[in-house]
Design an enzyme around this catalytic site. Structure first.
Site, PDB file in Angstrom:
ATOM      1  N   ASP A 102      -2.291 -14.762   5.573  1.00 26.99           N
ATOM      2  CA  ASP A 102      -0.886 -15.022   5.886  1.00 26.99           C
ATOM      3  C   ASP A 102      -0.572 -16.392   5.304  1.00 26.99           C
ATOM      4  O   ASP A 102      -1.030 -17.417   5.820  1.00 26.99           O
ATOM      5  CB  ASP A 102      -0.649 -14.998   7.393  1.00 26.99           C
ATOM      6  N   LYS A 161       8.774 -14.170 -12.914  1.00 25.42           N
ATOM      7  CA  LYS A 161      10.208 -14.309 -12.747  1.00 25.42           C
ATOM      8  C   LYS A 161      10.635 -13.551 -11.489  1.00 25.42           C
ATOM      9  O   LYS A 161       9.929 -12.637 -11.047  1.00 25.42           O
ATOM     10  CB  LYS A 161      10.945 -13.793 -13.987  1.00 25.42           C
ATOM     11  N   HIS A 191       6.981 -11.215 -19.882  1.00 20.49           N
ATOM     12  CA  HIS A 191       6.109 -10.257 -20.568  1.00 20.49           C
ATOM     13  C   HIS A 191       6.677  -9.810 -21.910  1.00 20.49           C
ATOM     14  O   HIS A 191       5.927  -9.339 -22.765  1.00 20.49           O
ATOM     15  CB  HIS A 191       5.835  -9.048 -19.677  1.00 20.49           C
ATOM     16  N   LYS A 195       4.723  -8.882 -26.273  1.00 22.58           N
ATOM     17  CA  LYS A 195       4.779  -7.628 -27.012  1.00 22.58           C
ATOM     18  C   LYS A 195       4.455  -7.864 -28.493  1.00 22.58           C
ATOM     19  O   LYS A 195       4.854  -8.872 -29.075  1.00 22.58           O
ATOM     20  CB  LYS A 195       6.148  -6.973 -26.848  1.00 22.58           C
ATOM     21  N   GLU A 229      17.764   0.372 -20.594  1.00 21.54           N
ATOM     22  CA  GLU A 229      16.831   1.065 -19.716  1.00 21.54           C
ATOM     23  C   GLU A 229      17.487   2.336 -19.192  1.00 21.54           C
ATOM     24  O   GLU A 229      18.688   2.360 -18.918  1.00 21.54           O
ATOM     25  CB  GLU A 229      16.435   0.180 -18.531  1.00 21.54           C
ATOM     26  N   HIS A 253      14.745 -12.680 -20.551  1.00 22.89           N
ATOM     27  CA  HIS A 253      14.297 -11.827 -21.652  1.00 22.89           C
ATOM     28  C   HIS A 253      15.162 -11.961 -22.901  1.00 22.89           C
ATOM     29  O   HIS A 253      14.672 -12.225 -24.002  1.00 22.89           O
ATOM     30  CB  HIS A 253      14.292 -10.356 -21.217  1.00 22.89           C
ATOM     31  N   LYS A 366      21.141  -0.867 -17.195  1.00 23.82           N
ATOM     32  CA  LYS A 366      20.335   0.182 -16.572  1.00 23.82           C
ATOM     33  C   LYS A 366      21.092   1.504 -16.618  1.00 23.82           C
ATOM     34  O   LYS A 366      22.306   1.535 -16.778  1.00 23.82           O
ATOM     35  CB  LYS A 366      20.003  -0.201 -15.123  1.00 23.82           C
TER      36      LYS A 366
END
Length: 517
Positions: A102, A161, A191, A195, A229, A253, A366
């Site tokens: 904890d 993030k 990330h 790539k 996305e 990003h 999205k």
């Protein structure tokens, strides 16, 4: 396959793999750890990239002993990796330990201290702390580690993030972590920078004399960066309702991709040089006035619709809001409760010598019609048409860089169709698909970035001043949207976003490039 850690003499300035490492994951039973980090560590172990003397310590509130945690991780590897190499799986599972902690309870920390100190050569062990938890816990974790004497170099901390939700909170997080760790020990991960195609962008620009002389306002008409996305907010409803697409995607990003496109050549690709040049781009972004925000930004939110042949719910239904009716001729609701956007498009300017007058069009959303992350460099038309009597179709030269899902590049040129009877021109392309061009498996972004942390290589991570410069540029947009109170435009799930995003670019006589590799 040989399994080995770093070998040979270290070269000055070149990060090398240490002999031993403790990789501690706070949030060790969470989705990020089980779905991304531990599969990435498995692949690194399979390729022989982990130091031989590596332990992986999962920290969570779950009441698990080591064997139960190993069983949990094994199930996750089967789900996210698939067929496992038995020897590698056994070796990785043998590295695993679990500590129930904890974070807010000071009396619990002795459990983690004991595990970290229970190894030979403890002072020479590289300790990596991956904070796969909410940012509100970054401070308590760092203070807890510090109180146990666990933060001295070569210890490193990895921050996921979001680094805050605005400039003030980002500064507060950076300050509290900076009280414990030196900046050289802090790795803020994005990330996207891991790539293969993103890193190949640097090679494309700076290792090829063909393109770099053309990489400026004399020859480039505009740049497009798209991250689309097909998924909705899913289980991230609570976070997303407080964040929205600008905070979640643009601030990190998309601006990072913009930096790599627009940066000046570094002295070398390594250490601080790349990060220095990225910071200069962020500092050169033109601040947007309220009038420019109204004109050059678009916010959207998905409704219901068909995505990949499947009927999906609207954002309002996923969040649990009452779906209101649309106001006539406006495309947004007059009774909106939430102002959260799931789509953003912007027209951005980089105010420096290289990019003067070149617009950068950014968009992310999205529940779009496709899953794709791409950068398109659109070159100017030839200054004089020497084929006035040609037939056929022509288009501007374009360099299309596909970040995901199929990493690669395509250079669009104009050629003459074979045959007599004059010049029939046709667009053609030179294609490079990384999967077909290179026989070896392309590592996942997390694999590369985690090994960079272990080696202490900060090149592909965000520095404190980068994060704060990005937030400083986004702040006026966020504040103006809040002040106007106008809800996002609606777009159907499975579409390319609001029609106003098309208007944003077409009023400049341009259009979104939709060709794919």
């Amino acid at each position: 396959m040989p399994h080995a850690s770093a070998a040979g003499a270290a070269q000055p300035g070149v990060p090398v793999m240490p002999e031993r490492c403790d990789f501690t994951v706070f949030g060790g039973t969470g989705n990020l750890a089980l779905g991304k980090l531990l599969p990435a560590l498995y692949q690194s172990d399979l390729e022989g990239h982990l130091p031989d003397d590596t332990r992986i310590i999962g920290v969570s509130l779950a009441d698990l002993d080591d064997d139960a945690y190993r069983a949990t991780v094994h199930d996750a590897l089967l789900e996210h990796v698939g067929d496992l190499d038995d020897d590698t799986a056994e070796r990785l599972l043998g590295r695993l330990h679990h500590v129930r902690l904890d974070i807010q309870d000071g009396s619990d920390w002795h459990r983690l201290y004991g595990v970290l100190k229970d190894r030979p050569h403890v002072d020479a062990t590289v300790r990596v702390y991956y904070l796969a938890v909410a940012p509100t816990l970054f401070g308590p974790i760092c203070r807890g580690l510090d109180e146990g004497g666990m933060t001295a170099a070569p210890a490193r901390v990895v921050l996921e993030k979001p680094i805050g939700h605005d400039l003030a909170s980002a500064r507060a997080i950076n300050a509290v972590v900076g009280e414990v760790f030196d900046e050289a020990q802090i790795f803020r991960i994005d990330h996207y920078l891991g790539k293969e195609s993103v890193q190949n962008l640097l090679v494309t620009r700076f290792a090829n004399t063909l393109l770099e002389p053309l990489w400026n306002s004399h020859w480039i008409d505009h740049v497009q960066i798209t991250v689309a996305e097909t998924v909705g907010v899913g289980e991230r409803v609570g976070y997303y309702e407080q964040a929205g697409a600008l905070r979640d995607m643009v601030q990190n990003h998309l601006l990072q991709l913009l930096c790599l496109v627009a940066m000046e050549p570094p002295i070398e690709v390594g250490r601080e040089d790349v990060r220095d040049e990225k910071l200069k781009v962020l500092q050169a972004l033109k601040p947007m006035t309220p009038a420019e925000i109204d004109r050059d930004t678009v916010r959207g939110r998905y409704g219901s619709g068909l995505v990949e042949g499947r009927q999906v719910s609207s954002y309002d239904e996923e969040v649990g809001l009452e779906t209101p009716s649309l106001a006539p001729h406006e495309g947004y609701s007059t009774s909106e409760v939430s102002l959260t956007e799931t789509f953003v498009a912007l027209k951005v300017e980089v105010q420096n010598w290289r990019w003067a007058g070149v617009p950068f069009y950014l968009r992310t959303g999205k529940r779009m019609d496709r899953r794709s992350s791409e950068i398109v460099i659109v070159f100017k038309e030839p200054p004089h048409d020497v084929f006035p009597h040609r037939t056929g179709v022509t288009a501007p030269n374009r360099l299309h860089i596909q970040v995901q899902p199929d990493e690669g590049m395509r250079l669009h040129l104009t050629a003459k169709e074979p045959g007599p009877g004059g010049y029939r021109l046709k667009p053609v392309s030179l294609d490079l698909n990384f999967a077909s061009a290179f026989s070896q498996r392309s590592p996942d972004a997390y694999e590369r970035l985690l090994m960079d942390v272990v080696k202490g290589n900060p090149t592909l991570f965000m520095r404190r001043d980068e994060v704060e410069a990005a937030w400083a540029w986004c702040a006026p947009i966020i504040e103006h949207w809040a002040e106007t109170g106008l809800p996002p435009k609606r777009y159907a799930a499975g579409s390319a976003g609001p029609t106003t995003a098309i208007t944003l670019i077409e009023r400049d006589g341009r259009s979104w490039q939709e060709d794919h590799l």
